[in-house]
Enzyme design. Structure first.
Site, PDB file in Angstrom:
ATOM      1  N   ASN A   9     -61.283 -82.145 -90.564  1.00 17.50           N
ATOM      2  CA  ASN A   9     -60.974 -81.880 -91.971  1.00 17.50           C
ATOM      3  C   ASN A   9     -60.342 -83.143 -92.540  1.00 17.50           C
ATOM      4  OD1 ASN A   9     -60.129 -80.960 -94.445  1.00 17.50           O
ATOM      5  ND2 ASN A   9     -58.438 -79.711 -93.649  1.00 17.50           N
ATOM      6  N   LYS A  11     -59.629 -83.773 -95.575  1.00 15.84           N
ATOM      7  CA  LYS A  11     -58.810 -83.507 -96.774  1.00 15.84           C
ATOM      8  C   LYS A  11     -59.178 -84.506 -97.882  1.00 15.84           C
ATOM      9  CE  LYS A  11     -55.371 -81.918 -93.551  1.00 15.84           C
ATOM     10  NZ  LYS A  11     -54.044 -81.428 -93.321  1.00 15.84           N
ATOM     11  N   HIS A  98     -57.912 -72.601 -96.240  1.00 15.26           N
ATOM     12  CA  HIS A  98     -56.999 -73.549 -95.583  1.00 15.26           C
ATOM     13  C   HIS A  98     -55.599 -73.366 -96.175  1.00 15.26           C
ATOM     14  CE1 HIS A  98     -55.098 -77.298 -94.385  1.00 15.26           C
ATOM     15  NE2 HIS A  98     -55.999 -77.358 -93.422  1.00 15.26           N
ATOM     16  N   GLU A 100     -53.400 -75.353 -97.082  1.00 11.94           N
ATOM     17  CA  GLU A 100     -53.082 -76.202 -98.238  1.00 11.94           C
ATOM     18  C   GLU A 100     -53.649 -75.604 -99.514  1.00 11.94           C
ATOM     19  OE1 GLU A 100     -54.483 -79.944 -96.663  1.00 11.94           O
ATOM     20  OE2 GLU A 100     -52.832 -79.932 -95.231  1.00 11.94           O
ATOM     21  N   GLU A 170     -54.412 -71.679 -87.550  1.00  9.25           N
ATOM     22  CA  GLU A 170     -53.667 -72.881 -87.893  1.00  9.25           C
ATOM     23  C   GLU A 170     -52.235 -72.506 -88.275  1.00  9.25           C
ATOM     24  OE1 GLU A 170     -56.399 -76.340 -88.937  1.00  9.25           O
ATOM     25  OE2 GLU A 170     -55.953 -75.303 -90.786  1.00  9.25           O
ATOM     26  N   GLY A 176     -50.056 -81.189 -89.770  1.00 14.50           N
ATOM     27  CA  GLY A 176     -49.597 -82.472 -90.284  1.00 14.50           C
ATOM     28  C   GLY A 176     -48.147 -82.778 -89.961  1.00 14.50           C
ATOM     29  N   SER A 214     -51.975 -80.425 -85.664  1.00 13.65           N
ATOM     30  CA  SER A 214     -51.583 -81.638 -84.924  1.00 13.65           C
ATOM     31  C   SER A 214     -52.315 -81.796 -83.587  1.00 13.65           C
ATOM     32  CB  SER A 214     -50.061 -81.677 -84.721  1.00 13.65           C
ATOM     33  OG  SER A 214     -49.406 -81.737 -85.978  1.00 13.65           O
TER      34      SER A 214
END
Ligand code: PEP
Length: 255
Positions: A9, A11, A98, A100, A170, A176, A214
């Site tokens: 991904n 992003k 996701h 985010e 996730e 991240g 991560s």
């Protein structure tokens, strides 16, 4: 069925030239491996920004692609949005839900449910992301959160439709942040997700559930060795072709 899906991904990173260069370099690294007899056991999947989807289409035999998002309508007056029909022309998969998108753009479970439905009806394969926040984990609500997300996100879908979905666990606290769930923590949740999905489908079988948070070359082997982890969704470490390739190498050792 593929044994593992190793997904990147990107992003909001990489312009067209950078994306093309990455694909070229990754393709070369794979071609230069001495033994590619098991390469078809791994699906290598790239989620680039929308702008790079068309340019990288078909550039490597080894790589499939998907969009990072879609809108839940077919077409119309939705300035700035991209429909599944448009994505379908140039890619096979789409990320949905996701964290985010859920957190920064306020995507609701109901919208995610609509996105899954429209993706499926347009022949796009959804990769649905679910996971708990740090607060939820620390207050013992991980399993409740996972169950709630699955209930809402899969609402109204037939068992056959649910069969088509790939899942990614996730944990938000691991995205991240450099903090990875331990293989044991990840396996525990993956087994739970597999059980819930199986209860919604007509046959009990191994489900494609990727781990994301991560993932790096150093921790990928142990994570991918867990029973119910069938791949990885990788953010940071997927931006560098060497580290992404090393994760692919690690997965190939396990097939
Ligand atoms: C992600 O964004 O899906 C992700 C897992 O990111 P990272 O690997 O950087 O934690």
């Amino acid at each position: 069925m593929k044994k593992f899906i190793i997904a990147a991904n990107w992003k909001m990173n990489k312009n067209v030239a950078e994306s093309l260069l990455f694909i070229k370099n990754l393709d070369t690294k794979i071609r230069n491996r001495s033994d590619n007899s098991k390469i078809d056991k791994i699906e290598i999947l790239i989620f680039p920004p929308f702008t790079a989807l068309h340019p990288i289409k078909g550039k490597s035999f080894f790589i499939s692609t998907g969009s990072q998002n879609i809108f839940f309508e077919k077409n119309g007056a939705y300035t700035g949005e991209i429909s599944p029909e448009m994505v379908k022309e140039i890619a096979e998969y789409t990320l949905i839900g996701h964290s985010e998108r859920r957190e920064i753009f306020g995507e609701t479970d109901e919208e995610i449910n609509k996105k899954i439905k429209i993706a499926l009806s347009n022949g796009l394969k959804p990769l649905l992301c679910i996971g708990e926040s740090l607060e939820e984990r620390e207050s013992g609500k991980t399993f409740k959160k996972i169950e709630e997300q699955l209930e809402k996100n899969l609402s109204g879908l037939t068992p056959e439709e649910i069969e088509e979905i790939i899942f990614a666990y996730e944990p938000i606290w691991a995205i991240g942040t450099g903090k990875t769930a331990t293989p044991g923590q990840a396996q525990e949740v993956h087994a739970y997700i597999a059980k819930l999905i199986n209860s919604k489908c007509s046959v009990e079988k191994k489900r494609m559930i990727l781990y994301g948070g991560s993932v790096k070359p150093e921790n990928s082997r142990e994570l991918l060795s867990q029973n119910d982890i069938s791949g990885a969704l990788i953010g940071g470490a997927s931006l560098n072709v060497d580290s992404f390739f090393d994760i692919i190498e690690n997965s190939l050792e396990l097939v």
